[in-house]
Motif scaffolding. Structure first.
Motif, mmCIF file in Angstrom:
data_model
loop_
_atom_site.group_PDB
_atom_site.id
_atom_site.type_symbol
_atom_site.label_atom_id
_atom_site.label_comp_id
_atom_site.label_asym_id
_atom_site.label_seq_id
_atom_site.Cartn_x
_atom_site.Cartn_y
_atom_site.Cartn_z
ATOM 1 N N GLY A 1 40.851 36.625 25.974
ATOM 2 C CA GLY A 1 40.890 34.901 25.189
ATOM 3 C C GLY A 1 40.207 34.639 24.109
ATOM 4 N N HIS A 2 38.650 34.816 24.672
ATOM 5 C CA HIS A 2 37.387 34.325 23.643
ATOM 6 C C HIS A 2 37.377 34.807 21.975
ATOM 7 C CE1 HIS A 2 36.188 30.561 26.659
ATOM 8 N NE2 HIS A 2 37.144 31.416 27.224
ATOM 9 N N GLU B 1 37.086 47.080 21.970
ATOM 10 C CA GLU B 1 37.795 46.168 23.611
ATOM 11 C C GLU B 1 37.649 47.780 24.470
ATOM 12 O OE1 GLU B 1 38.721 43.830 25.601
ATOM 13 O OE2 GLU B 1 38.635 45.305 26.422
ATOM 14 N N LYS B 2 36.790 47.569 25.473
ATOM 15 C CA LYS B 2 37.126 48.423 25.979
ATOM 16 C C LYS B 2 38.540 49.262 27.247
ATOM 17 C CE LYS B 2 34.859 47.380 30.595
ATOM 18 N NZ LYS B 2 33.751 47.396 31.554
ATOM 19 N N ASN C 1 39.281 38.799 32.347
ATOM 20 C CA ASN C 1 39.407 37.893 32.955
ATOM 21 C C ASN C 1 40.162 36.747 32.759
ATOM 22 O OD1 ASN C 1 36.977 38.437 34.863
ATOM 23 N ND2 ASN C 1 35.401 37.023 33.700
ATOM 24 N N THR C 2 40.489 36.669 31.564
ATOM 25 C CA THR C 2 41.467 36.597 30.857
ATOM 26 C C THR C 2 43.372 36.606 31.978
ATOM 27 O OG1 THR C 2 40.659 36.551 29.011
ATOM 28 C CG2 THR C 2 42.987 36.198 28.599
ATOM 29 N N ASN D 1 42.770 35.087 35.332
ATOM 30 C CA ASN D 1 42.595 33.696 36.327
ATOM 31 C C ASN D 1 44.029 33.345 36.669
ATOM 32 O OD1 ASN D 1 43.277 30.845 34.329
ATOM 33 N ND2 ASN D 1 43.154 32.920 32.694
ATOM 34 N N THR D 2 43.599 32.037 37.212
ATOM 35 C CA THR D 2 44.288 30.851 37.691
ATOM 36 C C THR D 2 45.631 29.926 36.808
ATOM 37 O OG1 THR D 2 42.600 29.539 38.983
ATOM 38 C CG2 THR D 2 43.583 31.521 40.584
ATOM 39 N N ILE E 1 44.135 27.352 35.265
ATOM 40 C CA ILE E 1 43.943 25.844 35.339
ATOM 41 C C ILE E 1 43.242 25.785 34.059
ATOM 42 C CG2 ILE E 1 43.234 23.592 36.287
ATOM 43 C CD1 ILE E 1 43.013 25.320 39.117
ATOM 44 N N VAL F 1 32.304 49.929 24.021
ATOM 45 C CA VAL F 1 30.550 50.082 22.870
ATOM 46 C C VAL F 1 29.826 50.439 24.062
ATOM 47 C CG1 VAL F 1 29.181 48.255 21.914
ATOM 48 C CG2 VAL F 1 31.892 47.458 21.865
ATOM 49 N N ALA G 1 32.150 38.046 28.288
ATOM 50 C CA ALA G 1 31.978 37.481 30.134
ATOM 51 C C ALA G 1 31.162 38.090 31.061
ATOM 52 C CB ALA G 1 33.815 37.521 30.310
ATOM 53 N N THR H 1 33.685 30.425 35.868
ATOM 54 C CA THR H 1 34.431 30.327 36.560
ATOM 55 C C THR H 1 35.635 29.700 36.205
ATOM 56 O OG1 THR H 1 33.974 28.367 37.491
ATOM 57 C CG2 THR H 1 33.770 30.194 38.718
ATOM 58 N N GLY H 2 35.814 28.947 34.439
ATOM 59 C CA GLY H 2 36.499 27.664 34.053
ATOM 60 C C GLY H 2 36.433 27.880 32.239
ATOM 61 N N GLY H 3 37.335 29.649 32.266
ATOM 62 C CA GLY H 3 36.212 29.319 30.883
ATOM 63 C C GLY H 3 38.231 29.980 30.234
ATOM 64 N N PHE H 4 39.231 29.618 31.198
ATOM 65 C CA PHE H 4 40.436 29.827 30.055
ATOM 66 C C PHE H 4 40.743 28.101 29.676
ATOM 67 C CE2 PHE H 4 45.351 29.504 30.394
ATOM 68 C CZ PHE H 4 45.233 30.762 29.975
ATOM 69 N N LYS H 5 40.557 27.844 30.521
ATOM 70 C CA LYS H 5 40.880 26.069 29.548
ATOM 71 C C LYS H 5 40.163 25.844 28.101
ATOM 72 C CE LYS H 5 39.366 23.969 32.979
ATOM 73 N NZ LYS H 5 38.475 24.950 33.447
HETATM 74 C C1 LIG Z 1 40.168 34.801 39.496
HETATM 75 C C2 LIG Z 1 39.601 34.530 38.885
HETATM 76 C C3 LIG Z 1 39.922 32.462 38.387
HETATM 77 C C4 LIG Z 1 40.397 31.924 37.393
HETATM 78 N N1 LIG Z 1 40.546 30.312 37.486
HETATM 79 C C5 LIG Z 1 40.303 30.070 36.090
HETATM 80 C C6 LIG Z 1 41.124 29.121 36.162
HETATM 81 O O1 LIG Z 1 41.886 28.265 36.681
HETATM 82 N N2 LIG Z 1 40.630 27.893 35.432
HETATM 83 C C7 LIG Z 1 39.554 28.034 34.179
HETATM 84 O O2 LIG Z 1 39.872 28.268 32.897
HETATM 85 N N3 LIG Z 1 39.324 29.431 33.920
HETATM 86 C C8 LIG Z 1 39.240 30.470 35.727
HETATM 87 N N4 LIG Z 1 38.551 31.555 34.840
HETATM 88 C C9 LIG Z 1 38.473 32.011 34.052
HETATM 89 C C10 LIG Z 1 38.698 32.263 32.913
HETATM 90 O O3 LIG Z 1 38.962 33.952 33.499
HETATM 91 C C11 LIG Z 1 37.278 32.512 32.334
HETATM 92 O O4 LIG Z 1 36.738 32.149 32.077
HETATM 93 C C12 LIG Z 1 37.864 33.448 30.489
HETATM 94 O O5 LIG Z 1 39.379 34.354 30.831
HETATM 95 C C13 LIG Z 1 37.369 33.966 29.649
HETATM 96 O O6 LIG Z 1 37.299 35.026 29.043
HETATM 97 P P1 LIG Z 1 37.460 35.832 27.917
HETATM 98 O O7 LIG Z 1 37.747 36.047 26.771
HETATM 99 O O8 LIG Z 1 35.693 35.570 27.587
HETATM 100 O O9 LIG Z 1 36.709 37.114 28.827
HETATM 101 P P2 LIG Z 1 37.388 38.647 29.688
HETATM 102 O O10 LIG Z 1 38.815 37.447 29.753
HETATM 103 O O11 LIG Z 1 36.717 38.731 30.306
HETATM 104 O O12 LIG Z 1 36.898 39.240 28.131
HETATM 105 C C14 LIG Z 1 36.107 39.643 28.174
HETATM 106 C C15 LIG Z 1 36.885 41.332 27.582
HETATM 107 O O13 LIG Z 1 35.267 42.467 27.243
HETATM 108 C C16 LIG Z 1 35.342 43.197 27.347
HETATM 109 N N5 LIG Z 1 34.442 44.509 27.573
HETATM 110 C C17 LIG Z 1 33.533 44.012 28.063
HETATM 111 N N6 LIG Z 1 33.362 45.174 28.107
HETATM 112 C C18 LIG Z 1 32.818 45.786 27.439
HETATM 113 C C19 LIG Z 1 31.977 46.697 25.744
HETATM 114 N N7 LIG Z 1 31.096 47.380 26.204
HETATM 115 N N8 LIG Z 1 32.602 47.595 25.434
HETATM 116 C C20 LIG Z 1 33.996 46.259 25.252
HETATM 117 N N9 LIG Z 1 35.014 45.286 25.255
HETATM 118 C C21 LIG Z 1 33.601 45.287 26.866
HETATM 119 C C22 LIG Z 1 36.728 43.403 28.557
HETATM 120 O O14 LIG Z 1 36.916 44.696 28.797
HETATM 121 C C23 LIG Z 1 37.374 42.251 28.702
HETATM 122 O O15 LIG Z 1 38.781 42.515 28.691
HETATM 123 C C24 LIG Z 1 39.028 31.988 35.760
HETATM 124 C C25 LIG Z 1 38.649 33.720 36.837
HETATM 125 C C26 LIG Z 1 38.553 34.586 37.249
HETATM 126 C C27 LIG Z 1 38.358 35.953 37.570
#
Ligand SMILES: Cc1cc2nc3c(=O)[nH]c(=O)nc-3n(C[C@H](O)[C@H](O)[C@H](O)COP(=O)(O)OP(=O)(O)OC[C@H]3O[C@@H](n4cnc5c(N)ncnc54)[C@H](O)[C@@H]3O)c2cc1C
Ligand SMILES: [Zn+2]
Lengths: 415, 107
Positions: free
Chosen positions: A42-43, A64-65, A72-73, A76-77, A79, A207, A237, A365-369
């Motif tokens: 998501g980020h 994206e790998k 995590n996107t 997550n749950t 919230i 990468v 993440a 643990t809280g970055g979806f929001k």
């Molecule tokens: C069980 C659980 C419950 C949660 N509940 C909540 C909640 O209720 N509310 C809330 O706000 N947040 C929640 N979170 C936190 C939230 O999910 C994360 O903070 C958020 O999704 C992070 O998004 P992101 O885009 O940074 O990371 P991600 O969605 O993890 O994306 C990172 C991406 O980078 C890719 N990547 C990694 N290494 C490489 C590489 N070498 N080359 C290419 N790509 C790579 C990965 O494959 C991945 O797709 C929860 C997390 C978990 C695990």
């Protein structure tokens, strides 16, 4: 890109739905992009979207790998809330919440944002004082929250066992604008919009190296070949430390497993999100009727996307006490994600020791929001090279300066 | 479930009897150190996907701190050893090299 609308549904209904086009292209990577973003969670996707929409930069690749939204996107749950204690947090999380409120229209994609209300239960004297303090802080920040007493909690969520015995509910911090959204849809909606702007989302492309020249980024090595870039954003993440290592610096992060699980579907019985931070459990009901449950993280470094069994047991045990109605429910699925924890439990949006390499991580643990607000702030940082007001406090330099944005004491659990 | 053997009392303990304490063998900095050194010591972590040296406390047992070498990508444990050392002992390094021939070493 064809717009989604009631007319599109009607048109497709007349022709066996044969005319829907793919939501995004899957192109082969070009040799060079102005901006490369690592990580299509998501980020990363939101960063790309606002780079295009707000700053007019569309020569962008998101690498994206795995599959987009599979980190995590997609784990997550879901919230969504903005009732944080510190001003810098309230600003970026509330920006995110405001963007969520109009996101389905903005993206022309139903992200199923459901501002159903969110309760953080106070089950001890200390929590009660803490949450009242948060309400006052939120008041000053212009974030509407309120303290409600136990009778109001009982009226809002009749299935809560208010009287304990172990942890009686004393009241709750209530944010009416909080709620949930469909996690996959957030990733898919941003991906579709990015693709429509001409950006390349390159999946199944890991990468493996970061190239620098005289301290400035030159490009990346991937399993699909080398790609040159003018700016590089690491938005990975739980894998942020691994990518930082490729670029030759370290981050103040530890990667640990966080789990969630869902029950079999049941009829609607709880129409808001309830967090019980003292016992480390929280629960909401999905549109399908499943009770969605999450708890605390493991304490040790882990990249396996498998969490420890005892957390499932502890959290479920605590929630059964708070919600006796769930004691006979069967759990259907359990899964884990690798979350990137900072010491102050606040994110990092920052320049790095390598020129034109930026990081967006530490959402833990809280970055979806936060996805829309984080993407907004990160795009500003990448486009200008310096942080705007939302990202300014979240730089890496805060660790050297001892200027923490301490949300760990404020929340205990930070989902 | 993670199981580690406490090097002091020899008890095989599972993770609920233990407390994780983060990266081991950090170089300490104190008064007179530069800001950068102090920042590195306090916050910068290797957080590797692979071989990790870490601190654990046998909290529900003898209560002592010990060190462990473990793979964060597979959860495989290479061994545990006394915390009264600044470097991993040879038998631990040998155990790691036997299973991870390409391991870059402790950096
Ligand atoms: C069980 C659980 C419950 C949660 N509940 C909540 C909640 O209720 N509310 C809330 O706000 N947040 C929640 N979170 C936190 C939230 O999910 C994360 O903070 C958020 O999704 C992070 O998004 P992101 O885009 O940074 O990371 P991600 O969605 O993890 O994306 C990172 C991406 O980078 C890719 N990547 C990694 N290494 C490489 C590489 N070498 N080359 C290419 N790509 C790579 C990965 O494959 C991945 O797709 C929860 C997390 C978990 C695990
Ligand atoms: Zn012991």
């Amino acid at each position: 890109m064809r717009k989604y609308s009631i007319f599109a549904v009607a048109r497709e209904a007349m022709r066996y739905h044969a005319g829907w086009e793919k939501a995004w292209r899957s192109p082969v990577p070009k040799k060079k992009y102005k901006a490369v973003i690592i990580g299509a969670g998501g980020h990363g996707l939101a960063t790309a979207y606002y780079l295009g929409k707000v700053h007019g930069i569309t020569d962008v690749a998101i690498v994206e790998k795995g599959w987009l939204g599979g980190g995590n996107t997609g784990r997550n749950t879901t919230i969504i809330r903005s009732n944080y204690l510190q001003d810098a947090s309230a600003a970026i999380f509330d920006k995110a919440l405001q963007l969520y409120e109009g996101l389905s229209q903005d993206l022309n994609y139903n992200v199923m944002f459901s501002p159903r209300g969110l309760l953080m239960l106070a089950q001890s004297e200390h929590e009660m004082r803490g949450y009242k303090r948060t309400v006052y802080a939120n008041d000053l920040q212009g974030v509407s929250t309120r303290w409600i007493d136990r009778d109001e909690v009982r009226a809002l969520v009749p299935i809560i066992n208010i009287d304990g015995p172990r942890y009686p509910v004393l009241g709750a911090l209530y944010q009416e604008r909080g709620g949930t959204a469909r996690h996959d849809a957030v990733a898919w909606g941003y991906a579709r919009a990015c693709s429509a702007m001409g950006m390349d989302i390159i999946q199944q492309c890991e990468v493996t190296g970061i190239r620098t020249q005289n301290g400035t980024v030159a490009g990346i090595d991937t399993t699909k070949g080398a790609i040159e870039c003018e700016t590089l954003s690491i938005v990975t993440a739980g894998h942020s430390s691994v990518l930082a290592d490729m670029a030759g610096f370290r981050l103040p992060l530890e990667s640990v497993a966080l789990q969630a699980w869902v029950s079999e579907p049941v009829k609607p019985c709880m129409d808001m999100v309830v967090m019980a931070n003292l016992v480390h459990g929280y629960m909401s009901q999905s549109d399908k009727g499943e009770m969605v449950i999450g708890g605390g993280t493991d304490g040790f470094n882990n990249y396996t996307q498998r969490g420890s069994w005892h957390h499932v047991e502890e959290t479920t045990r605590a929630l059964v006490e708070t919600f006796p109605i769930i004691s006979r429910l069967k759990m259907l699925r359990q899964w884990g994600g690798i979350v990137d924890m900072t010491g102050d439990r606040s994110p990092i949006l920052s320049a790095t020791p390598i020129k034109n390499v930026f990081v967006n991580c530490g959402w833990g643990t809280g970055g979806f929001k936060a996805i829309p607000g984080s993407g907004w702030a990160m795009a500003e940082l990448v486009a200008r090279g310096t942080p705007g007001p939302l990202a300014a406090d979240f730089g890496l330099n805060r660790f050297r300066e001892g200027r923490f944005i301490d949300e760990s004491v404020a929340a205990g659990v930070a989902h | 479930m993670l199981i580690l053997t406490c090097p002091y009392c020899g008890i095989r303990a599972e993770e609920t009897e233990l407390h994780a304490g983060g990266e081991a063998h950090l170089k300490r900095f104190g008064p007179g150190a530069s800001d950068a050194e102090f920042e590195t010591y306090l916050f910068a972590r290797k957080n590797p996907k692979g071989v990790h040296f870490e601190r654990w406390r046998h909290s529900a047992g003898c209560g002592k701190w010990f060190l462990a070498a473990r793979c964060t990508a597979t959860l495989e444990v290479f061994g545990t050893y006394s915390a009264q050392t600044t470097q991993p002992p040879k038998h631990i390094l040998d155990a790691i090299k036997a299973k991870r021939p390409n391991w870059e070493g402790l950096v």
